[in-house]
Design an enzyme around this catalytic site. Structure first.
Site, PDB file in Angstrom:
ATOM      1  N   SER A   1       0.860  -1.283   0.106  1.00  0.00           N
ATOM      2  CA  SER A   1      -0.035  -0.041  -0.027  1.00  0.00           C
ATOM      3  C   SER A   1       0.801   1.160   0.164  1.00  0.00           C
ATOM      4  O   SER A   1       1.746   1.156   0.690  1.00  0.00           O
ATOM      5  CB  SER A   1      -0.950   0.201   1.279  1.00  0.00           C
ATOM      6  OG  SER A   1      -1.553   1.265   1.481  1.00  0.00           O
TER       7      SER A   1
ATOM      8  N   PHE B   1      -4.371   3.074  -6.107  1.00  0.00           N
ATOM      9  CA  PHE B   1      -3.028   2.855  -5.744  1.00  0.00           C
ATOM     10  C   PHE B   1      -2.285   4.063  -6.616  1.00  0.00           C
ATOM     11  O   PHE B   1      -1.209   3.936  -7.265  1.00  0.00           O
ATOM     12  CB  PHE B   1      -2.448   1.695  -6.477  1.00  0.00           C
ATOM     13  CG  PHE B   1      -1.173   0.872  -5.952  1.00  0.00           C
ATOM     14  CD1 PHE B   1      -1.016   0.358  -4.674  1.00  0.00           C
ATOM     15  CD2 PHE B   1      -0.009   1.212  -6.586  1.00  0.00           C
ATOM     16  CE1 PHE B   1       0.134  -0.202  -4.234  1.00  0.00           C
ATOM     17  CE2 PHE B   1       1.305   0.651  -6.107  1.00  0.00           C
ATOM     18  CZ  PHE B   1       1.099  -0.172  -4.966  1.00  0.00           C
TER      19      PHE B   1
ATOM     20  N   GLU C   1      -1.098   9.397  -2.811  1.00  0.00           N
ATOM     21  CA  GLU C   1      -1.008   9.517  -1.461  1.00  0.00           C
ATOM     22  C   GLU C   1      -0.222  11.029  -1.121  1.00  0.00           C
ATOM     23  O   GLU C   1      -0.527  11.525  -0.013  1.00  0.00           O
ATOM     24  CB  GLU C   1      -0.161   8.433  -0.695  1.00  0.00           C
ATOM     25  CG  GLU C   1       1.540   8.628  -1.187  1.00  0.00           C
ATOM     26  CD  GLU C   1       1.922   8.355  -2.543  1.00  0.00           C
ATOM     27  OE1 GLU C   1       3.030   8.164  -2.935  1.00  0.00           O
ATOM     28  OE2 GLU C   1       0.944   7.533  -3.396  1.00  0.00           O
ATOM     29  N   ASP C   2       0.802  11.200  -2.094  1.00  0.00           N
ATOM     30  CA  ASP C   2       1.084  12.836  -1.830  1.00  0.00           C
ATOM     31  C   ASP C   2       0.232  13.642  -2.084  1.00  0.00           C
ATOM     32  O   ASP C   2       0.298  14.817  -1.236  1.00  0.00           O
ATOM     33  CB  ASP C   2       2.512  12.639  -2.894  1.00  0.00           C
ATOM     34  CG  ASP C   2       2.052  12.491  -4.403  1.00  0.00           C
ATOM     35  OD1 ASP C   2       0.677  12.081  -4.554  1.00  0.00           O
ATOM     36  OD2 ASP C   2       2.812  12.716  -5.341  1.00  0.00           O
TER      37      ASP C   2
END
Length: 600
Positions: free
Chosen positions: A414, A520, A523-524
């Site tokens: 992840s 996927f 996240e940034d």
């Protein structure tokens, strides 16, 4: 351009220091301030060989006020100390009578008092040998387990290259014997980027009242005389380039060595009386004419040997041009490029270190090896944490690192693992850096200094601009077009581990983490929204790197290799995160808005 004696104070066993001021400032160079106590009075004996004397000062108001007590010896001694041993006082020093002597010579004197008078040892000079032997003193002698030890400088490769430790076995008026003992000093493997990467030549060890020992050592990233050496090599390269330009002109027929006709011996034209007198009085003139006559024939000879319009001639000219480019770059590098060591930047007079964190998996192992080898040698990197998401992790012995490396193996593949709370990370500063991003240590150090000024912000190297009305993800060109940015990609950014990780794993961020797992990706982007949601002031800072290479372009192992699909997914993330945490409207910070101009 001369040394003075300064004073610093530490109350935490040398962890931090407070500068108190200048204790001694003379008209000549001062160094090696040997301080000792005698009959309740504190004395200092600095090295003052430039004055040609060994001088002793007495304190009048410790530690900043001193006065000259006496001149111990009318000799230019360097790095001298006085030691009480077996009821007598011994003075060790190296004479500075001629160039280089002080690096390979050791002399000893003895007295019944440290104030003198002093008598020379019967075997002076004790040493007069190779400069690498350690004859020159490298700090205060010390006692351990009843034995006396002397510290010596190894000046073989450069002045003060390293230290040697000697155990004194015999010290009397007639004999002196010492043997070298191992010096178990654990040096840094960061090479030129280490604080003592090029040399360290003084060590002072003291035993505290608690029984513990504390040591103070100096260090340098630059060899002695390095700046002069680099300048001379640079000038030689520039001169060689000039010679190659001249050679190219000769081969192309653009340069001819023209000799004035009245310099030739067979010239029948009118000659001045001064020239005729000079020729008759100076036999050298004939040799000069012969040399220039030969030079005049050189261009035609070279052009007949290497014809520019042939394949061989073109190859020679291409080789000359390539060599000229290499020598030009070499000359500029030597003159303007520095010594090759990337020094850390201080903030408010303090230096610090950070944890470098990267996330990867088995298909990118080659990236990781190159990544660790390069970044572990940056001056301020304290440790590297590798978040291993998938596959069999490498052995630590497979990684060439100058700092400790810890591989954190994750159960689930992840992208959220990048910001997982890690109690083993002790540094507040964490550099989140993708393993496929390569940039200079100097850029990393500049970003670290800026983060220390603004630890509440994301400080990084890849700016983005999110238009609140458009909500489409774009690259850096779009931010440049809009002359501002409001996001920094955390693939290369400094964050506060004690704030950012908790914020990312908060209950509020849970819906966002689910989006990251579903796509996927992003996240940034989520981290930027969480920072923006937590503050109405500026939350990001940009530092422009001198250069950066994305090594994922040479590999198929990258989620962003399909740019169109990658941007489409991120645009969807922008819309979802805007609904969850609010938009980026009204947030835009201009490039080149800081005084340091690192954000141009």
């Amino acid at each position: 351009m001369q040394g003075d004696i300064g004073v610093a104070k530490s109350i935490d066993k040398g962890a931090t220091w407070q500068q108190l001021g200048i204790a001694l400032d003379e008209e000549w160079h001062l160094s090696y301030p040997y301080v000792f106590n005698y009959l309740g009075q504190v004395y200092m004996m600095p090295e003052s060989s430039q004055k040609g004397e060994l001088r002793l000062y007495r304190v009048t108001n410790f530690p900043l006020e001193w006065e000259l007590d006496r001149i111990i010896m009318k000799k230019p001694l360097v790095d001298s100390f006085i030691i009480d041993h077996d009821g007598e006082y011994w003075l060790f020093g190296s004479e500075h009578s001629y160039f280089g002597a002080e690096n390979k010579q050791l002399e000893i004197w003895y007295s019944s008092s440290p104030l003198g008078p002093w008598e020379p040892h019967k075997k002076n000079p004790i040493y007069n040998t190779y400069s690498s032997f350690g004859a020159r003193n490298g700090g205060r002698p010390f006692r351990y387990n009843g034995n006396l030890y002397r510290i010596g400088q190894d000046c073989g490769e450069t002045y003060g290259r390293r230290l040697r430790i000697f155990k004194v076995e015999v010290l009397s008026r007639y004999e002196y014997k010492e043997v070298e003992v191992p010096f178990p000093f654990e040096g840094s493997s960061k090479g030129r980027n280490a604080w003592n990467g090029a040399r360290y030549h003084h060590l002072d060890v003291q035993q505290l009242r608690s029984g513990e020992w504390v040591g103070v050592m100096d260090g340098d990233r630059v060899p002695s005389g390095d700046s002069v050496h680099r300048f001379l090599l640079g000038c030689a390269s520039v001169a060689a380039v000039a010679g190659l330009i001249l050679l190219s002109g000769v081969l192309l027929g653009a340069v001819n060595f023209i000799i004035p006709l009245n310099w030739c011996s067979d010239y029948s034209g009118k000659r001045s009386d001064t020239l005729i007198a000079w020729e008759s009085a100076n036999a050298v003139s004939l040799k000069v004419r012969r040399v220039f006559s030969r030079l005049n024939r050189t261009p035609s000879y070279l052009r007949s040997w290497i014809k520019p319009n042939t394949c061989t001639g073109r190859s020679v000219l291409a080789l000359v041009f390539a060599l000229g480019v290499v020598l030009s770059c070499t000359g500029v590098t030597f003159i303007y490029g520095g010594n090759g060591a990337e020094e850390p930047y201080s903030w408010k007079g303090q230096f610090s270190q950070f944890t470098l964190l990267t996330m990867t998996y088995d298909a990118r192992l080659w990236n990781l090896k190159m990544f660790v080898s390069h970044y572990s040698r940056c001056a301020s990197v304290k440790e590297i944490v590798v978040v291993w998401n998938k596959g069999i992790p490498p052995k630590l012995s497979d990684l060439d690192s100058a700092v400790p490396v810890r591989i954190r193996v994750e159960d689930q593949n992840s992208l959220n693992n990048r910001f997982k709370i890690d109690p083993l990370i002790k540094n507040r500063a964490v550099l989140e850096l993708d393993d496929d991003i390569m940039m200079t240590c100097d850029d990393i150090e500049r970003g670290f200094m800026l983060w220390r000024q603004h630890p509440d912000r994301i400080v990084g190297f890849y700016p983005r601009y999110v238009d609140g009305s458009r909500l489409e993800y774009s690259g850096e060109k779009y931010a440049r077009k809009n002359e501002g940015y409001n996001m920094i990609l955390t693939g290369a950014a400094f964050i506060d581990s004690q704030v950012a990780f908790k914020r990312y794993w908060s209950e509020q961020a849970k819906p966002g983490r689910e989006v990251v797992d579903a796509y996927f990706n992003c996240e940034d982007v989520l981290m930027n929204f969480l920072y923006a949601n937590a503050s109405s002031s500026k939350t990001v800072e940009y530092v422009r790197p001198a250069w950066a290479i994305d090594t994922s372009k040479f590999s198929s192992a990258a989620i962003s290799r399909d740019t169109n699909r990658h941007y489409k997914i991120r645009s969807e993330c922008l819309r979802k995160f805007t609904d969850m945490y609010g938009g980026m409207n009204g947030r835009r910070w201009e490039f080149n808005s800081r005084k340091d101009h690192w954000d141009v």
